[in-house]
Design a protein around this motif. Structure first.
Motif, PDB file in Angstrom:
ATOM      1  N   ARG A 240       0.826  -1.209   0.000  1.00 19.28           N
ATOM      2  CA  ARG A 240       0.000   0.000   0.000  1.00 19.28           C
ATOM      3  C   ARG A 240       0.863   1.263   0.000  1.00 19.28           C
ATOM      4  O   ARG A 240       0.568   2.232  -0.709  1.00 19.28           O
ATOM      5  CB  ARG A 240      -0.928  -0.015   1.221  1.00 19.28           C
ATOM      6  N   ARG A 241       1.926   1.262   0.778  1.00 12.59           N
ATOM      7  CA  ARG A 241       2.796   2.436   0.863  1.00 12.59           C
ATOM      8  C   ARG A 241       3.546   2.677  -0.443  1.00 12.59           C
ATOM      9  O   ARG A 241       3.846   3.819  -0.801  1.00 12.59           O
ATOM     10  CB  ARG A 241       3.791   2.270   2.011  1.00 12.59           C
ATOM     11  N   GLN A 242       3.850   1.613  -1.168  1.00 10.85           N
ATOM     12  CA  GLN A 242       4.604   1.743  -2.413  1.00 10.85           C
ATOM     13  C   GLN A 242       3.754   2.245  -3.573  1.00 10.85           C
ATOM     14  O   GLN A 242       4.296   2.759  -4.553  1.00 10.85           O
ATOM     15  CB  GLN A 242       5.229   0.395  -2.785  1.00 10.85           C
ATOM     16  N   HIS A 243       2.427   2.099  -3.458  1.00 11.28           N
ATOM     17  CA  HIS A 243       1.569   2.403  -4.602  1.00 11.28           C
ATOM     18  C   HIS A 243       0.475   3.408  -4.237  1.00 11.28           C
ATOM     19  O   HIS A 243      -0.512   3.065  -3.581  1.00 11.28           O
ATOM     20  CB  HIS A 243       0.954   1.115  -5.146  1.00 11.28           C
ATOM     21  N   PRO A 244       0.631   4.650  -4.689  1.00 14.90           N
ATOM     22  CA  PRO A 244      -0.360   5.694  -4.383  1.00 14.90           C
ATOM     23  C   PRO A 244      -1.734   5.436  -4.993  1.00 14.90           C
ATOM     24  O   PRO A 244      -2.700   6.081  -4.588  1.00 14.90           O
ATOM     25  CB  PRO A 244       0.274   6.963  -4.967  1.00 14.90           C
ATOM     26  N   VAL A 245      -1.830   4.498  -5.936  1.00 13.48           N
ATOM     27  CA  VAL A 245      -3.134   4.211  -6.530  1.00 13.48           C
ATOM     28  C   VAL A 245      -4.099   3.646  -5.484  1.00 13.48           C
ATOM     29  O   VAL A 245      -5.320   3.745  -5.636  1.00 13.48           O
ATOM     30  CB  VAL A 245      -2.982   3.235  -7.718  1.00 13.48           C
ATOM     31  N   PHE A 246      -3.552   3.086  -4.396  1.00 15.29           N
ATOM     32  CA  PHE A 246      -4.395   2.604  -3.298  1.00 15.29           C
ATOM     33  C   PHE A 246      -4.646   3.698  -2.255  1.00 15.29           C
ATOM     34  O   PHE A 246      -5.329   3.455  -1.261  1.00 15.29           O
ATOM     35  CB  PHE A 246      -3.742   1.397  -2.614  1.00 15.29           C
ATOM     36  N   ARG A 247      -4.071   4.881  -2.495  1.00 13.69           N
ATOM     37  CA  ARG A 247      -4.215   5.994  -1.548  1.00 13.69           C
ATOM     38  C   ARG A 247      -4.597   7.267  -2.302  1.00 13.69           C
ATOM     39  O   ARG A 247      -4.032   8.331  -2.088  1.00 13.69           O
ATOM     40  CB  ARG A 247      -2.899   6.193  -0.783  1.00 13.69           C
ATOM     41  N   ARG A 248      -5.557   7.146  -3.184  1.00 11.45           N
ATOM     42  CA  ARG A 248      -5.971   8.275  -4.006  1.00 11.45           C
ATOM     43  C   ARG A 248      -6.463   9.444  -3.151  1.00 11.45           C
ATOM     44  O   ARG A 248      -7.043   9.254  -2.088  1.00 11.45           O
ATOM     45  CB  ARG A 248      -7.086   7.845  -4.963  1.00 11.45           C
ATOM     46  N   ARG A 249      -6.250  10.655  -3.675  1.00 17.88           N
ATOM     47  CA  ARG A 249      -6.693  11.862  -2.976  1.00 17.88           C
ATOM     48  C   ARG A 249      -8.054  12.340  -3.468  1.00 17.88           C
ATOM     49  O   ARG A 249      -8.638  13.258  -2.879  1.00 17.88           O
ATOM     50  CB  ARG A 249      -5.663  12.976  -3.176  1.00 17.88           C
ATOM     51  N   THR A 250      -8.530  11.763  -4.561  1.00 14.19           N
ATOM     52  CA  THR A 250      -9.817  12.169  -5.130  1.00 14.19           C
ATOM     53  C   THR A 250     -10.667  10.938  -5.401  1.00 14.19           C
ATOM     54  O   THR A 250     -10.171   9.816  -5.475  1.00 14.19           O
ATOM     55  CB  THR A 250      -9.620  12.946  -6.445  1.00 14.19           C
ATOM     56  N   TRP A 251     -11.969  11.162  -5.583  1.00 15.52           N
ATOM     57  CA  TRP A 251     -12.890  10.067  -5.849  1.00 15.52           C
ATOM     58  C   TRP A 251     -12.669   9.502  -7.248  1.00 15.52           C
ATOM     59  O   TRP A 251     -12.257  10.210  -8.165  1.00 15.52           O
ATOM     60  CB  TRP A 251     -14.339  10.560  -5.747  1.00 15.52           C
ATOM     61  N   PHE A 252     -12.967   8.228  -7.407  1.00 17.47           N
ATOM     62  CA  PHE A 252     -13.021   7.642  -8.744  1.00 17.47           C
ATOM     63  C   PHE A 252     -14.184   8.263  -9.514  1.00 17.47           C
ATOM     64  O   PHE A 252     -15.216   8.625  -8.939  1.00 17.47           O
ATOM     65  CB  PHE A 252     -13.240   6.122  -8.660  1.00 17.47           C
ATOM     66  N   ARG A 253     -14.022   8.357 -10.835  1.00 12.41           N
ATOM     67  CA  ARG A 253     -15.094   8.889 -11.675  1.00 12.41           C
ATOM     68  C   ARG A 253     -15.683   7.837 -12.605  1.00 12.41           C
ATOM     69  O   ARG A 253     -16.752   8.034 -13.173  1.00 12.41           O
ATOM     70  CB  ARG A 253     -14.572  10.065 -12.508  1.00 12.41           C
TER      71      ARG A 253
END
Length: 214
Positions: A77-90
């Motif tokens: 999780r720490r290595q991949h920001p895709v699991f820690r998005r700052r915005t909602w999925f569209r």
């Protein structure tokens, strides 16, 4: 407690399922101390007033295998920001000609439609998470990107053969996590590679995580 090997095997898999779902979800993971050690509190889910063996952490009986599994999940999780998005999925492409930031699939590789979610027999699905579908930017104003992932959830009481998405999503996928087992393939190790549109078998009551390096 039980000595039944099949029951214990199922319970261990369910622990990995819950932890995997937690740490691959968006938002802030909330983990109760001891869950990563297989602390059960003897089935008591409201042990705040139990100042005894029910609520204490027994380090001598810690589940070291599950602890290592959890540590690798946190590292992933720490290595991949895709699991820690700052915005909602569209559910839409970021730019014309690109693919969606997230997409949901049935076992046959077809898109999940609105009506598919209404069937009570739907106990499995796949989700594509696009590493290039993030809107966030770094402190230097650079658009954040990451690798892409494909997650397959199977809550069905049996094996299911899943057809992976087409080449527009990725030419190939590397299997890095299978909750029916207690290992996670970390960077530097080699996992099995699957091609686009290839079929992959998912064990009953388990989760698969596939990785595509962009």
């Amino acid at each position: 407690p039980t000595d039944d090997e099949n029951i214990n095997k199922f319970r261990d898999c369910q622990k990995r399922n819950f932890l995997t779902t937690l740490f691959l979800s968006q938002g802030i993971p909330m983990l109760v101390a001891g869950d990563e050690l297989s602390r059960t509190q003897q089935g008591n889910n409201n042990a705040y007033c139990q100042d005894n063996e029910i609520s204490w952490l027994n380090w001598k009986k810690a589940d070291k295998v599950l602890l290592e599994f959890t540590q690798k999940l946190i590292q992933l999780r720490r290595q991949h920001p895709v699991f820690r998005r700052r915005t909602w999925f569209r559910g839409q492409p970021m730019q014309p000609g690109e693919i969606e930031d997230i997409a949901w699939f049935k076992f046959d590789g077809q898109y999940m439609k609105d009506e598919d979610w209404q069937h009570d027999y739907v106990k499995s699905f796949g989700v594509f998470i696009n590493g290039r579908g993030m809107q966030a930017r770094s402190s230097l104003g650079v658009r954040l990107t990451d690798d892409s992932f494909y997650i397959i959830f199977n809550a069905y009481q049996g094996y299911i053969d899943y057809k992976l998405p087409g080449k527009e999503y990725a030419n190939d996928w590397t299997l890095i996590l299978d909750t029916s087992k207690d290992t996670i393939i970390t960077e530097g190790d080699e996992g099995r590679i699957y091609q686009a549109n290839e079929t992959i078998t998912v064990h009953d009551n388990s989760i698969l995580l596939l990785h595509h390096v962009i």
